[in-house]
Design a protein around this motif. Structure first.
Motif, PDB file in Angstrom:
ATOM      1  N   GLY A  41      -7.919  -0.244  10.776  1.00 43.15           N
ATOM      2  CA  GLY A  41      -6.472   0.022  10.329  1.00 43.15           C
ATOM      3  C   GLY A  41      -6.334   1.863  10.461  1.00 43.15           C
ATOM      4  O   GLY A  41      -7.168   2.507  10.628  1.00 43.15           O
ATOM      5  N   GLY A  42      -5.082   2.147  11.174  1.00 41.71           N
ATOM      6  CA  GLY A  42      -4.866   3.465  11.641  1.00 41.71           C
ATOM      7  C   GLY A  42      -4.861   3.376  12.967  1.00 41.71           C
ATOM      8  O   GLY A  42      -4.699   4.762  13.777  1.00 41.71           O
ATOM      9  N   THR A  43      -4.990   2.478  14.019  1.00 38.25           N
ATOM     10  CA  THR A  43      -5.105   2.516  15.250  1.00 38.25           C
ATOM     11  C   THR A  43      -4.122   1.923  15.992  1.00 38.25           C
ATOM     12  O   THR A  43      -4.030   1.471  17.111  1.00 38.25           O
ATOM     13  N   PHE A  44      -2.963   1.203  14.969  1.00 37.09           N
ATOM     14  CA  PHE A  44      -1.943   0.219  15.646  1.00 37.09           C
ATOM     15  C   PHE A  44      -0.779   1.144  15.684  1.00 37.09           C
ATOM     16  O   PHE A  44       0.009   0.720  16.592  1.00 37.09           O
ATOM     17  N   GLY A  45      -0.435   2.033  14.886  1.00 40.91           N
ATOM     18  CA  GLY A  45       1.014   2.704  14.862  1.00 40.91           C
ATOM     19  C   GLY A  45       0.629   3.911  15.905  1.00 40.91           C
ATOM     20  O   GLY A  45      -0.559   3.997  16.403  1.00 40.91           O
ATOM     21  N   ARG A  46       1.747   4.513  16.061  1.00 39.96           N
ATOM     22  CA  ARG A  46       1.838   5.751  16.981  1.00 39.96           C
ATOM     23  C   ARG A  46       0.940   6.971  16.215  1.00 39.96           C
ATOM     24  O   ARG A  46       0.248   7.939  17.025  1.00 39.96           O
ATOM     25  N   ILE A  47       0.883   6.966  15.001  1.00 40.44           N
ATOM     26  CA  ILE A  47       0.215   8.014  14.235  1.00 40.44           C
ATOM     27  C   ILE A  47      -0.205   7.446  12.877  1.00 40.44           C
ATOM     28  O   ILE A  47       0.459   6.580  12.430  1.00 40.44           O
ATOM     29  N   ALA A  48      -1.355   7.981  12.432  1.00 39.69           N
ATOM     30  CA  ALA A  48      -1.833   7.482  11.035  1.00 39.69           C
ATOM     31  C   ALA A  48      -2.298   8.691  10.422  1.00 39.69           C
ATOM     32  O   ALA A  48      -2.574   9.600  11.024  1.00 39.69           O
ATOM     33  N   THR A  49      -2.127   8.485   8.971  1.00 39.85           N
ATOM     34  CA  THR A  49      -2.499   9.408   8.045  1.00 39.85           C
ATOM     35  C   THR A  49      -3.590   9.070   6.989  1.00 39.85           C
ATOM     36  O   THR A  49      -3.781   7.759   6.840  1.00 39.85           O
ATOM     37  N   THR A  50      -4.367  10.108   6.522  1.00 38.47           N
ATOM     38  CA  THR A  50      -5.246   9.679   5.218  1.00 38.47           C
ATOM     39  C   THR A  50      -5.179  10.761   4.546  1.00 38.47           C
ATOM     40  O   THR A  50      -4.941  11.956   4.816  1.00 38.47           O
ATOM     41  N   SER A  51      -5.939  10.687   3.337  1.00 36.49           N
ATOM     42  CA  SER A  51      -5.967  11.627   2.154  1.00 36.49           C
ATOM     43  C   SER A  51      -7.676  11.703   1.867  1.00 36.49           C
ATOM     44  O   SER A  51      -8.311  10.592   1.796  1.00 36.49           O
ATOM     45  N   PHE A  52      -7.948  12.814   1.486  1.00 37.08           N
ATOM     46  CA  PHE A  52      -9.432  13.105   1.090  1.00 37.08           C
ATOM     47  C   PHE A  52      -9.615  13.368  -0.434  1.00 37.08           C
ATOM     48  O   PHE A  52     -10.600  14.161  -0.762  1.00 37.08           O
ATOM     49  N   TYR A  53      -8.690  13.079  -0.981  1.00 39.99           N
ATOM     50  CA  TYR A  53      -8.410  13.392  -2.658  1.00 39.99           C
ATOM     51  C   TYR A  53      -9.730  12.847  -3.093  1.00 39.99           C
ATOM     52  O   TYR A  53     -10.167  11.612  -2.723  1.00 39.99           O
ATOM     53  N   PRO A  54     -10.386  13.407  -4.092  1.00 36.27           N
ATOM     54  CA  PRO A  54     -11.721  13.029  -4.739  1.00 36.27           C
ATOM     55  C   PRO A  54     -11.711  11.479  -5.039  1.00 36.27           C
ATOM     56  O   PRO A  54     -12.770  10.745  -4.992  1.00 36.27           O
TER      57      PRO A  54
END
Length: 368
Positions: free
Chosen positions: A178-191
């Motif tokens: 997941g994260g490779t299907f759309g034009r752009i993807a995001t994530t958070s490194f919140y603890p």
């Protein structure tokens, strides 16, 4: 009431000694380097993240909300535009959209998966007066939405898709992350995320070199060259070197931690509950960020967990379209979303849960 210590909903203090030693070594390396913002640790992490995901580029940022905002900004979202998203995912996309002067609009969710589908997206597109500038697909609770089908619908309409992978980082569909299907993807490194730091941080992923260049500029004031501002909506959204070093250590353990989470979730799935529903199924498309159940009488069900000394929480109790900030003249028909926010709650899920604690959660589920 049980006399045993409570089973915590989460406990970030349970790192093993080997992990603590590795993190301490990494932090010491950064301190001794004298380079604390956007240095070699960020470059190393970006390369590792892109490799792990199978993405063209990864770009670290200050936090996950900035990742959503700058992804939308890079796609050209601005004042007067709209962004289509779900309303049961905590409101983060709606916040990012409003920061750009745009308006969040909503599609409903599947009543079983609690995720958007191609059908719910298509239904929303057919009823909106104008096409949104972007669609954000939130992979909620760690479960990948049917993003390939959603992208196909979006492509028909010429609308780019942003994947929000903050809760699903590491999940796959037939081996593709997941994260490779759309034009752009995001994530958070919140603890508390499956891949978390010890402070704030975030990242975007894209195979589009132009989008990547825009985000790299936007994260540092909109610079083209140093001190030369070329893009609107630039800001300071830089990940510090200590957080980058910590997340890089955690990335090496992510697959193993996700596997442990899935093992715990399988226990919950087979605990014998009949009056509540465990929402997800542990497979490669699910990272078990949260273990979510649905109960028509949520307060009563949570009281059973209280009796067993098991902590619970609700993700999320207020739908975006019901938030006080929403314009009073907007009305939305989102029956599955509203049912979900009225019935879901979350039970303990983190890889350091002890087996006896998992047993107690299962005992509580068995009472239901």
């Amino acid at each position: 009431m049980t006399s045993q210590p409570p089973v915590p909903f989460n406990d970030l203090s349970r790192f093993d000694d080997d992990l603590i030693a590795e993190i301490e070594s990494s932090v010491s390396r950064v301190i001794r380097s004298g380079w604390y913002i956007l240095g070699p640790e960020n470059s190393t992490l970006e390369a590792a993240l892109a490799s792990f995901l199978g993405a063209g580029e990864a770009i670290t940022l200050g936090n996950g909300t900035d990742a959503l905002e700058l992804s939308l900004a890079a796609l050209g979202v601005g004042p007067g535009d709209s962004v289509l998203t779900v309303a049961n995912a905590g409101g983060y996309t709606s916040v990012a959209t409003r920061l750009l002067g745009a308006r969040p609009v909503f599609c409903d969710i599947d009543p079983m998966t609690l995720l958007p589908t191609a059908a719910t997206v298509r239904a929303a597109l057919e009823t909106l007066p104008e096409a949104p500038r972007a669609i954000v697909v939130t992979h909620l609770y760690g479960a990948l939405a049917p993003v390939q089908e959603i992208v196909a619908v979006a492509d028909e309409a010429g609308i780019p898709v942003v994947e929000d992978c903050a809760q699903s980082f590491g999940a796959s569909i037939e081996g593709r992350r997941g994260g490779t299907f759309g034009r752009i993807a995001t994530t958070s490194f919140y603890p508390t995320k499956n891949l978390g730091g010890m402070g704030d941080g975030g990242a975007i992923f894209t195979a589009d070199e132009d989008l990547a260049a825009r985000v790299r500029s936007l994260r540092q004031y909109g610079w083209g060259a140093k001190y030369t501002i070329e893009r609107p909506h630039g800001r300071n959204s830089r990940m510090d070197e200590i957080q980058a070093a910590i997340v890089a250590v955690q990335l090496e353990r992510l697959d193993a931690n996700n596997a442990r989470r899935r093992d715990i979730h399988r226990r919950y799935e087979t605990a014998g509950a009949t009056t509540v529903r465990v929402v997800n199924t542990a497979d490669e498309s699910f990272t078990a960020h949260l273990a979510v159940v649905q109960a028509e009488h949520r307060a009563d069900a949570r009281a059973v967990f209280d009796r067993f000394g098991v902590k619970t929480d609700v993700h999320y109790p207020v739908a975006d379209h019901r938030q006080p900030i929403q314009p009073p003249d907007e009305t939305w028909s989102l029956p599955s979303t509203e049912h979900a926010t009225d019935t879901v709650f979350s039970i303990p899920m983190f890889p350091e849960l002890r087996d006896d604690e998992v047993d107690r959660v299962c005992e509580a589920l068995g009472e239901l």
